[in-house]
Scaffold this motif. Structure first.
Motif, PDB file in Angstrom:
ATOM      1  N   THR A 436      -6.221   8.605   9.554  1.00 57.38           N
ATOM      2  CA  THR A 436      -5.109   7.841   8.991  1.00 57.38           C
ATOM      3  C   THR A 436      -4.316   8.688   8.003  1.00 57.38           C
ATOM      4  O   THR A 436      -3.071   8.684   8.010  1.00 57.38           O
ATOM      5  N   THR A 439      -2.260  11.237  10.002  1.00 62.99           N
ATOM      6  CA  THR A 439      -1.247  10.598  10.836  1.00 62.99           C
ATOM      7  C   THR A 439      -0.081  10.098   9.998  1.00 62.99           C
ATOM      8  O   THR A 439       1.087  10.271  10.357  1.00 62.99           O
ATOM      9  N   MET A 440      -0.407   9.481   8.851  1.00 64.00           N
ATOM     10  CA  MET A 440       0.616   8.873   8.019  1.00 64.00           C
ATOM     11  C   MET A 440       1.152   9.822   6.943  1.00 64.00           C
ATOM     12  O   MET A 440       2.029   9.436   6.177  1.00 64.00           O
ATOM     13  N   LEU A 452       0.201   3.081   2.758  1.00 68.34           N
ATOM     14  CA  LEU A 452       0.290   3.795   4.034  1.00 68.34           C
ATOM     15  C   LEU A 452      -1.079   4.184   4.579  1.00 68.34           C
ATOM     16  O   LEU A 452      -1.211   4.517   5.755  1.00 68.34           O
ATOM     17  N   GLN A 453      -2.078   4.157   3.728  1.00 69.46           N
ATOM     18  CA  GLN A 453      -3.419   4.584   4.130  1.00 69.46           C
ATOM     19  C   GLN A 453      -4.172   3.393   4.728  1.00 69.46           C
ATOM     20  O   GLN A 453      -5.131   2.879   4.167  1.00 69.46           O
ATOM     21  N   HIS A 457      -2.491   0.642  11.146  1.00 70.58           N
ATOM     22  CA  HIS A 457      -1.159   1.050  11.592  1.00 70.58           C
ATOM     23  C   HIS A 457      -1.183   1.373  13.080  1.00 70.58           C
ATOM     24  O   HIS A 457      -2.077   2.071  13.564  1.00 70.58           O
ATOM     25  N   GLY A 536       3.996  -2.359  12.236  1.00 68.05           N
ATOM     26  CA  GLY A 536       3.328  -1.737  11.098  1.00 68.05           C
ATOM     27  C   GLY A 536       1.923  -2.273  10.936  1.00 68.05           C
ATOM     28  O   GLY A 536       1.447  -3.103  11.724  1.00 68.05           O
TER      29      GLY A 536
END
Length: 551
Positions: A436, A439-440, A452-453, A457, A536
């Protein structure tokens, strides 16, 4: 009124709010009225006492918390910090101001570097508070003790606070900061604490407010109605029944087996993991043997610890990750270069290749330990990004006596070429925390990007699906050993994406087992498709819940 955050597990608690006290204020910047030697002795005594207190808390807490608190104790005793404090005292500062400035200097320097260093920055703030509280002769800012059960609300919790929470008093934890892979979340899950992190509106809660903390729904309900209280009490009773249900192997409603394994940081937790229903070990972190050491442990020393672990799981699968050095675990005997962004530097398999004798000794010790026990040992390499790295590790592992060698999928690169990686490796295990993060492009230890973590997602889920599909095509197992596996609904989604086993904190196994029993494989695939179609992480979680209920 409802506040939203990120729930840890699916627990529910009802209680009244008690807020955690604010931290100590910045000490005045003035010339000391005491002689420098007197101030120096005060500072040294406070640093020593704080280190001893943190170490003692670690021994009491055990488990992952022990490792975290021992690391904090070492920070308090760090000679370089001690020198910085001493220099300021000799220049005329008070011990309080010298400690504050020295720790702030280190914190600011490390916070800008990300990854492990950002995590240390947060720890330094907590240690500074504890040292200055010792100097002032007052309790360190920490968890209040009102004498009755309560819901603790805080900006965030330090590892020392989380590790030593009195679970007879603290019915739930709500924090303003933090994400699903923060120290607070990980330790809360390990200790089965009902918790919701990253609740931005929690700063508005007042002492005495009545709340329902529903980690499964990611909500804090303020001033609940009688109907809401009754529903929460029903959920609490349901979870109590799950916790006491007979322990059976993990499976779906149609009988599809989904082994539920334990994440362990040392052999000390093996007995508890078995008691909680672990069918084996999906991730054994070996860093505890190497951290804080000036040299790598020898083969005999390592073998003894591995034997102790393997003996606890006769006839069961035990997956061991070789040393994951670098980033949040820098080791001078592996790589002593200063890196501006260690999370993207020489870490994992890259660091081990640069220090191959360390890797050879570890693989040799593991092979010898397997020969002495009856467990089904599997060994995997961290931070694989290429097929060439995969081939290097598996060939070396086989050369040194390891029968089953696999890799961790933690980079988008490895996920996207999982078919080729699994053409070489014998299994793959997905580390969702790092996958993650990469990727983010969001540091998993940095609170400012915690939102975002989130492994929910769709971008992360799509990569997991790539690995699951590659496993199905090649006929090779694909596990998940990141924190995502401990989320009961996300566990269903992961199985729907092709994951064949799940590894988690042992305390999460009962909830995940119960969740899986509610769906068959077609349900899991359908729920996974709903999550993948979302825009999201929040929408994916909501879509999965709706799909799970639409049966």
């Amino acid at each position: 009124m409802q506040l939203r955050g990120t729930g840890v597990g699916v627990g529910v608690a009802i209680g009244s709010v008690i807020r955690m006290a604010d931290p100590l204020p910045e000490p005045p910047d003035r010339v000391s009225e005491l002689a420098p030697d007197v101030e120096s002795e005060r500072a040294t005594s406070a640093l020593t006492a704080t280190a001893a207190d943190l170490a003692a808390r670690g021994l009491t807490a055990g488990g992952t918390a022990k490792d975290v608190l021992e690391a904090q104790a070492l920070m308090a005793a760090d000679p370089s910090l001690g020198t910085e404090v001493e220099n300021r005292v000799q220049a005329g500062a008070t011990a309080e101001r010298a400690v504050f400035d020295a720790f702030v200097g280190y914190r600011d320097m490390l916070a800008g570097m990300g990854g492990y260093l950002a995590e240390r920055a947060a720890d330094l703030d907590d240690i500074s508070q504890r040292v200055r509280a010792h100097l002032a002769g007052v309790p360190a800012p920490g968890v209040p003790s009102p004498g009755h059960p309560f819901v603790l609300v805080a900006r965030d919790l330090s590892p020392a606070d989380t590790a030593t929470l009195d679970l007879d008093q603290v019915s739930a934890v709500v924090t303003v900061d933090g994400g699903p892979t923060s120290h607070t979340a990980i330790l809360a899950r390990e200790k089965s604490i009902v918790a919701i992190v990253g609740v931005a509106g929690a700063s508005s809660l007042l002492d005495g407010d009545s709340v329902i903390v529903d980690a499964g729904a990611d909500t804090v309900t303020v001033g609940p109605t009688p109907d809401e209280l009754a529903a929460a009490e029903h959920r609490i009773a349901e979870r109590a029944a799950i916790a006491t249900a007979p322990i059976e192997p993990g499976r779906l409603a149609d009988g599809t087996a989904v082994p539920l394994l334990a994440n362990l940081g040392s052999a000390d937790g093996a007995a508890a993991a078995v008691r909680l229903g672990a069918e084996g070990v999906g991730l054994f972190r070996t860093e505890f043997l190497f951290l804080d050491a000036e040299r790598a442990p020898g083969i005999d020393e390592q073998r003894a610890e591995y034997v102790r672990l393997l003996e606890a799981f006769p006839g069961r699968k035990v997956v061991v990750r070789v040393l994951d050095a670098g980033a949040d675990k820098p080791l001078s005997f592996v790589n002593d270069d200063a890196e501006p962004n260690p999370a993207l530097g020489l870490r994992g398999i890259r660091a081990l290749r640069a220090a191959e004798p360390v890797l050879r000794d570890q693989l040799t010790a593991l092979a010898q330990a397997e020969a002495e026990t009856e467990a089904e040992l599997q060994v995997m390499a961290p931070m694989i990004a290429t097929v060439e790295e995969t081939r290097y590790f598996t060939e070396l592992a086989h050369e040194l006596g390891i029968r089953v060698a696999g890799v961790m999928i933690e980079t988008p690169a490895a996920a996207l070429i999982a078919d080729r990686v699994l053409g070489v490796a014998e299994f793959a295990s997905i580390g969702t925390n790092d996958l993650t993060q990469y990727t983010m492009a969001a540091d998993r230890l940095l609170g400012s990007v915690a939102a975002l973590q989130d492994p929910w997602h769709p971008a992360v889920l799509r990569l997991i699906g790539e690995v699951g599909a590659a496993g199905a095509t090649s006929g090779k197992p694909v596990g998940v050993c990141g924190e995502a596996a401990a989320d009961p609904l996300l566990a269903v989604v992961l199985v729907g994406l092709g994951v064949t086993s799940l590894s988690m904190s042992p305390s999460a196994i009962a909830d995940v087992r119960a969740s899986l029993r509610g769906y068959d494989l077609a349900d899991a695939a359908r729920i996974a498709r709903a999550a993948l179609a979302a825009e999201g992480a929040t929408e994916a979680r909501q879509a999965a819940r709706a799909a799970a209920e639409a049966r």
